[in-house]
Each structure stands twice: as C-alpha cells, then as structure tokens.
Design a protein around this motif. Structure first.
Motif, PDB file in Angstrom:
ATOM      1  N   ASN A  12      51.014  32.493  43.077  1.00 21.48           N
ATOM      2  CA  ASN A  12      50.711  33.596  43.997  1.00 21.48           C
ATOM      3  C   ASN A  12      50.147  34.813  43.261  1.00 21.48           C
ATOM      4  O   ASN A  12      50.569  35.948  43.484  1.00 21.48           O
ATOM      5  CB  ASN A  12      51.956  33.983  44.816  1.00 21.48           C
ATOM      6  CG  ASN A  12      52.411  32.843  45.699  1.00 21.48           C
ATOM      7  OD1 ASN A  12      51.626  32.279  46.453  1.00 21.48           O
ATOM      8  ND2 ASN A  12      53.677  32.470  45.577  1.00 21.48           N
ATOM      9  N   THR A  13      49.200  34.541  42.379  1.00 22.38           N
ATOM     10  CA  THR A  13      48.575  35.605  41.583  1.00 22.38           C
ATOM     11  C   THR A  13      47.476  36.294  42.397  1.00 22.38           C
ATOM     12  O   THR A  13      46.869  35.679  43.269  1.00 22.38           O
ATOM     13  CB  THR A  13      47.984  35.016  40.289  1.00 22.38           C
ATOM     14  OG1 THR A  13      47.059  33.982  40.642  1.00 22.38           O
ATOM     15  CG2 THR A  13      49.071  34.430  39.399  1.00 22.38           C
ATOM     16  N   PRO A  14      47.198  37.566  42.097  1.00 20.67           N
ATOM     17  CA  PRO A  14      46.230  38.312  42.917  1.00 20.67           C
ATOM     18  C   PRO A  14      44.777  37.939  42.646  1.00 20.67           C
ATOM     19  O   PRO A  14      44.427  37.460  41.564  1.00 20.67           O
ATOM     20  CB  PRO A  14      46.492  39.765  42.522  1.00 20.67           C
ATOM     21  CG  PRO A  14      47.096  39.696  41.157  1.00 20.67           C
ATOM     22  CD  PRO A  14      47.854  38.409  41.085  1.00 20.67           C
ATOM     23  N   LEU A  15      43.961  38.186  43.665  1.00 24.56           N
ATOM     24  CA  LEU A  15      42.503  38.025  43.558  1.00 24.56           C
ATOM     25  C   LEU A  15      41.910  39.427  43.612  1.00 24.56           C
ATOM     26  O   LEU A  15      42.166  40.174  44.560  1.00 24.56           O
ATOM     27  CB  LEU A  15      42.004  37.174  44.729  1.00 24.56           C
ATOM     28  CG  LEU A  15      40.686  36.417  44.585  1.00 24.56           C
ATOM     29  CD1 LEU A  15      40.703  35.479  43.395  1.00 24.56           C
ATOM     30  CD2 LEU A  15      40.381  35.645  45.863  1.00 24.56           C
ATOM     31  N   VAL A  16      41.153  39.798  42.580  1.00 23.88           N
ATOM     32  CA  VAL A  16      40.668  41.177  42.443  1.00 23.88           C
ATOM     33  C   VAL A  16      39.148  41.194  42.342  1.00 23.88           C
ATOM     34  O   VAL A  16      38.561  40.457  41.542  1.00 23.88           O
ATOM     35  CB  VAL A  16      41.288  41.846  41.188  1.00 23.88           C
ATOM     36  CG1 VAL A  16      40.728  43.251  40.982  1.00 23.88           C
ATOM     37  CG2 VAL A  16      42.807  41.885  41.295  1.00 23.88           C
ATOM     38  N   LYS A  32      40.596  35.780  39.634  1.00 23.87           N
ATOM     39  CA  LYS A  32      41.964  35.301  39.894  1.00 23.87           C
ATOM     40  C   LYS A  32      42.792  35.686  38.666  1.00 23.87           C
ATOM     41  O   LYS A  32      42.621  35.126  37.574  1.00 23.87           O
ATOM     42  CB  LYS A  32      41.936  33.795  40.114  1.00 23.87           C
ATOM     43  CG  LYS A  32      43.284  33.162  40.450  1.00 23.87           C
ATOM     44  CD  LYS A  32      43.705  33.394  41.874  1.00 23.87           C
ATOM     45  CE  LYS A  32      44.838  32.442  42.284  1.00 23.87           C
ATOM     46  NZ  LYS A  32      45.742  33.063  43.263  1.00 23.87           N
ATOM     47  N   GLU A  34      45.481  35.489  36.498  1.00 16.55           N
ATOM     48  CA  GLU A  34      46.606  34.621  36.155  1.00 16.55           C
ATOM     49  C   GLU A  34      47.561  35.244  35.143  1.00 16.55           C
ATOM     50  O   GLU A  34      48.599  34.672  34.827  1.00 16.55           O
ATOM     51  CB  GLU A  34      46.086  33.284  35.637  1.00 16.55           C
ATOM     52  CG  GLU A  34      45.431  32.444  36.714  1.00 16.55           C
ATOM     53  CD  GLU A  34      46.423  31.998  37.785  1.00 16.55           C
ATOM     54  OE1 GLU A  34      47.486  31.451  37.438  1.00 16.55           O
ATOM     55  OE2 GLU A  34      46.138  32.227  38.981  1.00 16.55           O
ATOM     56  N   THR A  36      49.439  37.611  35.690  1.00 15.94           N
ATOM     57  CA  THR A  36      50.658  38.068  36.362  1.00 15.94           C
ATOM     58  C   THR A  36      51.723  36.977  36.450  1.00 15.94           C
ATOM     59  O   THR A  36      52.827  37.241  36.911  1.00 15.94           O
ATOM     60  CB  THR A  36      50.350  38.602  37.781  1.00 15.94           C
ATOM     61  OG1 THR A  36      49.813  37.540  38.570  1.00 15.94           O
ATOM     62  CG2 THR A  36      49.356  39.748  37.737  1.00 15.94           C
ATOM     63  N   GLU A 163      45.795  28.550  47.030  1.00 14.85           N
ATOM     64  CA  GLU A 163      45.858  30.021  46.972  1.00 14.85           C
ATOM     65  C   GLU A 163      44.468  30.631  47.111  1.00 14.85           C
ATOM     66  O   GLU A 163      44.253  31.586  47.874  1.00 14.85           O
ATOM     67  CB  GLU A 163      46.491  30.483  45.653  1.00 14.85           C
ATOM     68  CG  GLU A 163      47.999  30.344  45.598  1.00 14.85           C
ATOM     69  CD  GLU A 163      48.560  30.737  44.237  1.00 14.85           C
ATOM     70  OE1 GLU A 163      47.970  31.606  43.570  1.00 14.85           O
ATOM     71  OE2 GLU A 163      49.588  30.158  43.831  1.00 14.85           O
ATOM     72  N   GLN A 167      43.199  33.011  50.027  1.00 17.62           N
ATOM     73  CA  GLN A 167      42.869  34.399  49.677  1.00 17.62           C
ATOM     74  C   GLN A 167      41.432  34.766  50.038  1.00 17.62           C
ATOM     75  O   GLN A 167      41.135  35.922  50.326  1.00 17.62           O
ATOM     76  CB  GLN A 167      43.113  34.634  48.181  1.00 17.62           C
ATOM     77  CG  GLN A 167      44.588  34.704  47.817  1.00 17.62           C
ATOM     78  CD  GLN A 167      44.824  34.716  46.315  1.00 17.62           C
ATOM     79  OE1 GLN A 167      44.206  33.960  45.558  1.00 17.62           O
ATOM     80  NE2 GLN A 167      45.716  35.578  45.855  1.00 17.62           N
ATOM     81  N   THR A 168      40.521  33.789  49.994  1.00 14.61           N
ATOM     82  CA  THR A 168      39.116  34.064  50.355  1.00 14.61           C
ATOM     83  C   THR A 168      38.845  33.714  51.819  1.00 14.61           C
ATOM     84  O   THR A 168      37.698  33.791  52.272  1.00 14.61           O
ATOM     85  CB  THR A 168      38.145  33.265  49.463  1.00 14.61           C
ATOM     86  OG1 THR A 168      38.368  31.859  49.650  1.00 14.61           O
ATOM     87  CG2 THR A 168      38.297  33.615  47.996  1.00 14.61           C
TER      88      THR A 168
END
Length: 453
Positions: A12-16, A32, A34, A36, A163, A167-168
């Motif tokens: 569940n890592t963020p997409l920035v 992505k 990773e 985190t 994920e 996320q997209t």
C-alpha cells in the motif's frame, strides 16, 4: 488501529506525481514510492511471500536458517521477517554493493559474506555459488533463490499490480521498471496486462547486462557481459522470474546517467531514492518520443537513497569515476591556477643539517623526502626541532631517521572539500600527479589563491 507486527505494514505504498525531473516528457508521470515499506524497498513484498510459501510447503522449518544471495534489499526483507518469525539468516553479496547495504543487513543480525563481482555465476567464488554451497552444508537451511523462485513474481501479481491499477483508476498506459531478478516487472506487468492488454511494460537494463539483446534477438550473448556500477538491475544470466513475453521492450541506461539521475530525483523532486530509480527515470527520458500527452506512466522507485550515501550521493566517488563535471574546484583546476614551480624534495640519505639549510634558504616549512626518485616521506621544521632537542648529535644523521609519513596523495578529480580536509597541522599540503606524470604539491596557500582567483 495498530498492526500486530512490522510485516503487516508491507505494501500500500503511495503513488506520487513527478513535476520537475520529467519536464518535456509527454503524459502524466507517477512514481510508486516503495521506500515507504518497512525495509525501505519493494523487495519486502516478495521476501515475505517467499517465506510464507516455503513455510506452507515445509521447505522452511521452525528455527531454520535462511541463506540467500542478495544485493541487499531482498536480504533486508528476509532479515526483517526472520526476526519476527524466529529464523537465522546468512547472506552472500558482491563487493559492488554499497557498504550501507551490507551494514544494514548486519544491523538486523544477519551474517553477510562479501564475494567478488567480476566472476562467472558458475565460479565457486560467486555470490550465487557460495550461497548454494552454504545451503548444502548448513543443517535445516533454505535458500529462497529469488531469481528462480516464482513466488517473487507472484508477490507483485498479488499486491503491486492491483495497487497500481486501483491507484490510477485503471488509467495506466505504461509501466517502467528496472529489471534485476525480474519479479517486479513480470508479476506487476502480468496483472496489468490481464486488466488491459494494451498497457506497455518497459524494462530498464544496463550496459554489461544480457537482457536487452536477448529480448530483441533471442540470443544469449556472453560478449554483452562486462562489469558495471549500476546496482539492482541487469544480470549476466536469465532468471526464471524474467518473463520476456510480458515485457514489451528493454532500454539500456549508462552507469553515469543512472548515477546522476538518482541525485537529480532527490534535488528536483525531494524524493530520496536509490540507483535503480535513477536508471528508470533515465530510461523513461530516453524513450519519451514513444509517449503521448494523454498517457499515464507509472515508474517504480525501488529503494531508499540512504543505501547509496557512499556512492551516488558522494561527490568524490562520482568525480573519481568521471561522472561529475561541475564548477566546484578540483585538484586539476587548483593546479591550473597555480604558478608553475618545481617541487623541492630531499633524498632520504641527505643529512638533517642539509634539511635545515634547505628549509632556511627556500623559506618553506615541510619538504617531501625521496628514495630512488619515489616520494617516501616528509620532513618538517617541527620534526627537526623535536629530534634535535632530544639528541643534538642528529645533525649529521640522514633525514630518513627522523622523517614522517608522506603527504597524502590525491588524484586530479579530487574536490577542494576533500583536499581541504586532508590539510591539517600534520600535513600542510597534498601531492598530486599531473596529466604528464609529474608530481605536484598543493598547499593551503594554493587553495586560497584558487578560490580568490
């Protein structure tokens, strides 16, 4: 809400969105992140999956020892899981990997054996071979073999792919991933292509690796293999986890471009990442003509920059390899601003009295000492004074009896910061060999002169 242990925080890592470093690249570019994950890399995902599968199959038994060849990140994930689950770890790695990675593995209680990089995988000294031998020799041990263990790809099929799709909101058009074991790109790519077969999967390779040519020709060309600096991507064999059917193309990125781009990501986006992220962005920029403004591109940022402090984030390391050509003064530019003078030296057989006379007549405080034309030490006013106070009879003795260690040697690319740190009360200067092979001396005065000039 809390987690029962650190392993439950994986994923569940963020997409920035990237805003600066990819200016001029069409489309929306998303990273992505990773780093985190609790072990600061994407490898946490597959490490726990491989262990879970091995436990279920009975290959990994209670109190067992996990033995693996790793560049550091997989080892971190395995070591973290081993602590929670009660296993021991022995890792083999290569002397190419950063010291920070090895230190981090040892911090988690793992035993780490460093093996030579520049040998064939089949060579008994290679980190692949040493880990296989240890698995045979150590009782109750298990080798995950991240290269050929398909739990690696499956971990990303089950977690990373879904994920990114969510996320997209299913809008992803391209996935860009550095390829090492192949698990990330193959598992994630397989999931995404099942959702939308038109999604392009781009693998980033490095010069010295076999992937690109094999994908394009089907030929495993040993002439493609040679040592390279970039960490975490490329291989000199074909891991089972690299699914060439899923990967649409490979792009090679040079060691220099990957290293400098790694630093640029931190400086331009404020995201502190490792070497493979730099390679991935470098490859994406090289491929920008294949993109359209409406594209949505996801780039995997595999691991954290803290593991590369002695390498990509160290300016002297970059300069030594000719990767960094900036405005900061170096030994070469200091010499260029210095008046041409012959370096004064004394042969080790000369007497202390001759050294005193030379120091007085030349109005200098320290002199390099030579033996058969080679600089072997130095003699300073303070050395002479101390020696004569203890024994006045030393005036006629050879200076080899009282000389001290030579001035530090630096190369032409050494930065002014490093040179300044080497000049102290013990060393009033450093020595450098110029392009013609002539030895030159740089003093504190030369540094001040170069800065003010």
């Amino acid at each position: 809400m809390w987690y029962n242990n650190i392993l439950e925080t994986i994923g569940n890592t963020p997409l920035v969105k990237l805003n600066t470093i990819t200016k001029g690249v069409p489309g929306t570019i998303l990273a992505k992140i990773e780093t985190t994950n609790p072990g600061n890399s994407i490898k946490d995902r597959m490490a726990i999956k491989m262990i879970d599968d091995a436990e279920k199959s009975g290959k990994l038994k209670p109190g067992g020892t996990i033995i693996e060849g790793t560049s550091g990140n997989t080892g971190m994930g395995l070591a973290m899981a081993a602590i929670i689950k009660g296993y021991k770890c022995i890792f083999t790695t290569t002397d190419k990997q950063s010291k920070e990675k090895v230190d981090a593995l040892r911090a988690f209680g793992a035993e780490v054996i460093v093996c030579p990089t520049n040998v064939e995988p089949e060579d008994p000294r290679s980190y692949y071979s040493v880990s296989s031998r240890l698995e045979r020799e150590v009782p109750n041990s298990w080798k995950p073999n991240q290269y050929d263990n398909l739990a690696n790809s499956q971990a990303h099929y089950e977690s990373t792919g879904p994920e990114i799709w969510e996320q997209t909101e299913g809008k992803i058009t391209h996935l860009v991933v550095g390829v090492g074991t192949g698990g990330t790109i193959s598992g994630t790519g397989k999931y995404l292509k099942e959702k939308n077969p038109n999604i392009q999967i781009w693998g980033i390779d490095t010069y010295g690796s076999v992937f690109k040519k094999y994908k394009e020709t089907g030929i495993f060309d040993k002439d493609e293999i040679y040592p390279y600096i970039t960490e975490g991507i490329g291989e000199d064999f074909l891991p089972a986890n690299v699914n060439f059917d899923v990967i649409d193309l490979f792009e090679k990125v040079t060691d220099k471009d990957a290293a400098l781009m790694t630093r640029d990501i931190a400086r331009k986006e404020g995201i502190f990442v490792g070497n493979s992220a730099g390679a991935a962005i470098g490859g994406l920029i090289q491929l920008k003509d294949k993109l359209k403004p409406e594209d949505v591109v996801v780039v995997i940022f595999h691991d954290h920059g803290s593991r590369y402090m002695g390498k990509m984030y160290n300016e002297d390391w970059l300069r030594e390899r000719g990767f960094l050509q900036d405005e900061k003064l170096t030994a070469k530019s200091i010499l260029a601003k210095k008046e041409a003078t012959e370096i004064v030296t004394l042969d080790a057989t000369k007497s202390v009295l001759e050294a005193i006379n030379t120091i007085k007549s030349m109005n200098i405080s320290q002199i390099p000492v030579t033996q058969q034309g080679m600089i072997v030490g130095k003699i300073a006013e303070s050395d002479i004074l101390t020696a004569l106070l203890e024994n006045p009879g030393l005036k006629s003795a050879p200076i080899s009896e009282i000389m001290t260690a030579t001035f530090p040697f630096v190369d032409l690319n050494t930065s002014i910061d490093k040179i300044s740190s080497l000049i102290n009360k013990e060393n009033s200067a450093v020595l450098v060999e110029d392009e013609s092979g002539k030895i030159e001396i740089i003093t504190q005065y030369d540094i001040i002169n170069a800065i003010s000039g």
